[in-house]
Design a protein around this motif. Sequence first.
Motif, PDB file in Angstrom:
ATOM      1  N   TYR A  47      58.655  34.091  16.425  1.00  0.00           N
ATOM      2  CA  TYR A  47      59.790  34.784  15.822  1.00  0.00           C
ATOM      3  C   TYR A  47      60.949  33.793  15.855  1.00  0.00           C
ATOM      4  O   TYR A  47      61.688  33.710  16.831  1.00  0.00           O
ATOM      5  CB  TYR A  47      60.116  36.069  16.583  1.00  0.00           C
ATOM      6  N   SER A  48      61.055  33.022  14.798  1.00  0.00           N
ATOM      7  CA  SER A  48      61.992  31.905  14.770  1.00  0.00           C
ATOM      8  C   SER A  48      63.405  32.359  14.443  1.00  0.00           C
ATOM      9  O   SER A  48      63.622  33.199  13.561  1.00  0.00           O
ATOM     10  CB  SER A  48      61.532  30.869  13.737  1.00  0.00           C
ATOM     11  N   LEU A  49      64.369  31.770  15.139  1.00  0.00           N
ATOM     12  CA  LEU A  49      65.774  32.006  14.832  1.00  0.00           C
ATOM     13  C   LEU A  49      66.123  31.539  13.424  1.00  0.00           C
ATOM     14  O   LEU A  49      67.094  32.014  12.832  1.00  0.00           O
ATOM     15  CB  LEU A  49      66.661  31.271  15.842  1.00  0.00           C
ATOM     16  N   THR A  50      65.333  30.621  12.893  1.00  0.00           N
ATOM     17  CA  THR A  50      65.638  30.029  11.589  1.00  0.00           C
ATOM     18  C   THR A  50      65.158  30.887  10.427  1.00  0.00           C
ATOM     19  O   THR A  50      65.563  30.662   9.284  1.00  0.00           O
ATOM     20  CB  THR A  50      64.985  28.643  11.469  1.00  0.00           C
TER      21      THR A  50
ATOM     22  N   GLY B  99      57.179  31.276   8.864  1.00  0.00           N
ATOM     23  CA  GLY B  99      58.478  31.810   8.505  1.00  0.00           C
ATOM     24  C   GLY B  99      59.638  30.866   8.662  1.00  0.00           C
ATOM     25  O   GLY B  99      60.799  31.260   8.482  1.00  0.00           O
ATOM     26  N   VAL B 100      59.355  29.605   8.999  1.00  0.00           N
ATOM     27  CA  VAL B 100      60.426  28.610   9.131  1.00  0.00           C
ATOM     28  C   VAL B 100      60.757  28.053   7.750  1.00  0.00           C
ATOM     29  O   VAL B 100      59.847  27.586   7.056  1.00  0.00           O
ATOM     30  CB  VAL B 100      60.000  27.460  10.075  1.00  0.00           C
TER      31      VAL B 100
ATOM     32  N   GLY C 249      66.994  32.341   6.843  1.00  0.00           N
ATOM     33  CA  GLY C 249      68.181  31.593   6.458  1.00  0.00           C
ATOM     34  C   GLY C 249      69.489  32.184   6.936  1.00  0.00           C
ATOM     35  O   GLY C 249      70.529  32.059   6.271  1.00  0.00           O
ATOM     36  N   ARG C 250      69.483  32.814   8.139  1.00  0.00           N
ATOM     37  CA  ARG C 250      70.686  33.487   8.624  1.00  0.00           C
ATOM     38  C   ARG C 250      71.608  32.572   9.430  1.00  0.00           C
ATOM     39  O   ARG C 250      72.729  32.948   9.751  1.00  0.00           O
ATOM     40  CB  ARG C 250      70.302  34.709   9.452  1.00  0.00           C
TER      41      ARG C 250
ATOM     42  N   LEU D 287      69.635  37.583  19.201  1.00  0.00           N
ATOM     43  CA  LEU D 287      70.179  36.239  19.384  1.00  0.00           C
ATOM     44  C   LEU D 287      70.823  35.727  18.099  1.00  0.00           C
ATOM     45  O   LEU D 287      71.890  35.094  18.127  1.00  0.00           O
ATOM     46  CB  LEU D 287      69.070  35.284  19.838  1.00  0.00           C
ATOM     47  N   VAL D 288      70.171  35.983  16.970  1.00  0.00           N
ATOM     48  CA  VAL D 288      70.750  35.570  15.690  1.00  0.00           C
ATOM     49  C   VAL D 288      72.096  36.221  15.469  1.00  0.00           C
ATOM     50  O   VAL D 288      73.052  35.582  14.996  1.00  0.00           O
ATOM     51  CB  VAL D 288      69.778  35.888  14.532  1.00  0.00           C
TER      52      VAL D 288
END
Length: 440
Positions: free
Chosen positions: A268-271, A142-143, A274-275, A241-242
């Motif tokens: 579960y990537s913060l990236t 998902g990155v 695309g937010r 966090l996002v």
Amino acid sequence: MAEQYAISGTSAKGIAASVERGVAEGGLAPGDTLPPVRRLADDLGVSPGTVATAYKELRGRGVVVTHGRGGTVVAAAPSVASRRPPKVPERLRDLAGGHPDPAFLPELPAPVRMTAGARSHRSTPRLPLLEERVQEWLGADGVPSGSVTFAHSALDCVARLLTTELRPGDAVAMEDPGYHHLLDLVQVMGLRTVPVAVDDEGMRPEALREALRAGARAVVCSPRAQNPYGGCFSERRRDDLVEVLRGAPEVLVIENDHAAEIAGAPLYSLTAGGRLARWAHVRTVTKYLGTDLRWAAAACDPATLARHDGRLLLTSGWVSHLLQGTVLGLLTDRMARELVHRARDAYAERRSALAGELERRGIASHGASGMNLWVPVRDESAVVNGLRSRGWWVAAGARFRIASGAGVRITSAGLKPTEAARLAADFAEVLGESEATYGG
């Protein structure tokens, strides 16, 4: 204040060089206080402005830090004498190093055969096949992987990213407790560390919000296998966090996924999605393909990638194609992949076994993912020394902490489940002795 080392010099550069030499040679130790500006100026027969300029130069290089009225002191991990962990005493079981079990590291192939003659590495810094493999690898988690680059390690990549974005004195939000080499790196770059408390799901949103309010211009975090606490983002924590980070679109977010394939937790990537406006997701392989494979991949937003690669071009230029070829071979080797999967399962079993044995004895620990457990304690020295007397060597938590409470880190990667009960029993005895000595 350190009196054993006499600072010399008649110019700002000469004074700075004298202090740096004292630190490098051990005459000035971490935490030693330097003379006040006016006193040193009088001693050397120079103007206070000359000494102040020398101290400013030393701060910019990460040799010293200034604590207001507390004066100017040698940095805890000065850039001219990087801190190393203490040597493991003989005949002790090493559970302090954070290293993988060598039994789960694949055998490195023979060096990749390259064609003879000059090659245009600067025009083609990344092997196309490895670049494609990395894009698939990151994209599957998902990155966003449209823009990827390589570096010589996660620390190398993080340092370059911070250098292109920040200036000495700027603030960086860091996990607390957090990876000691990253904490040291930020300090020696002359940047300010703003602690962000963590729990079993990683950075806490309210703590991150406070760090941003305190002026943090960058955030460095781990989405899983957080070192030393072991936290891993849940989907909800990631989203929370996002939401906090979207209120500060100018802040650079660096995600260090250092144990990706053996973390034992989903990413579960913060990236994802695309937010975020400014971001980098860094991934390495040293924990599961080979500790000598000093290679990292990073996916970034286009502006961040361009700045990283521009700085890389002016220094080493590229990551060795021989190293890239070795990494590509291992990433695509079926037997290596199977060994990595076995390592992931074994590390999860070993981590859970020790946590369970500690819990049976009423000892709380944290280690939701990765290769380590963090055990809160009252007195780190008492626990480390007590376990040492019983044949175990664990890491005192002081070098991982900024403002968080005391604890010890235990690397469980090489600890067989059958050994967990003995270590937990010894740990319980040590805690009992500590309470009897210092009070409950």
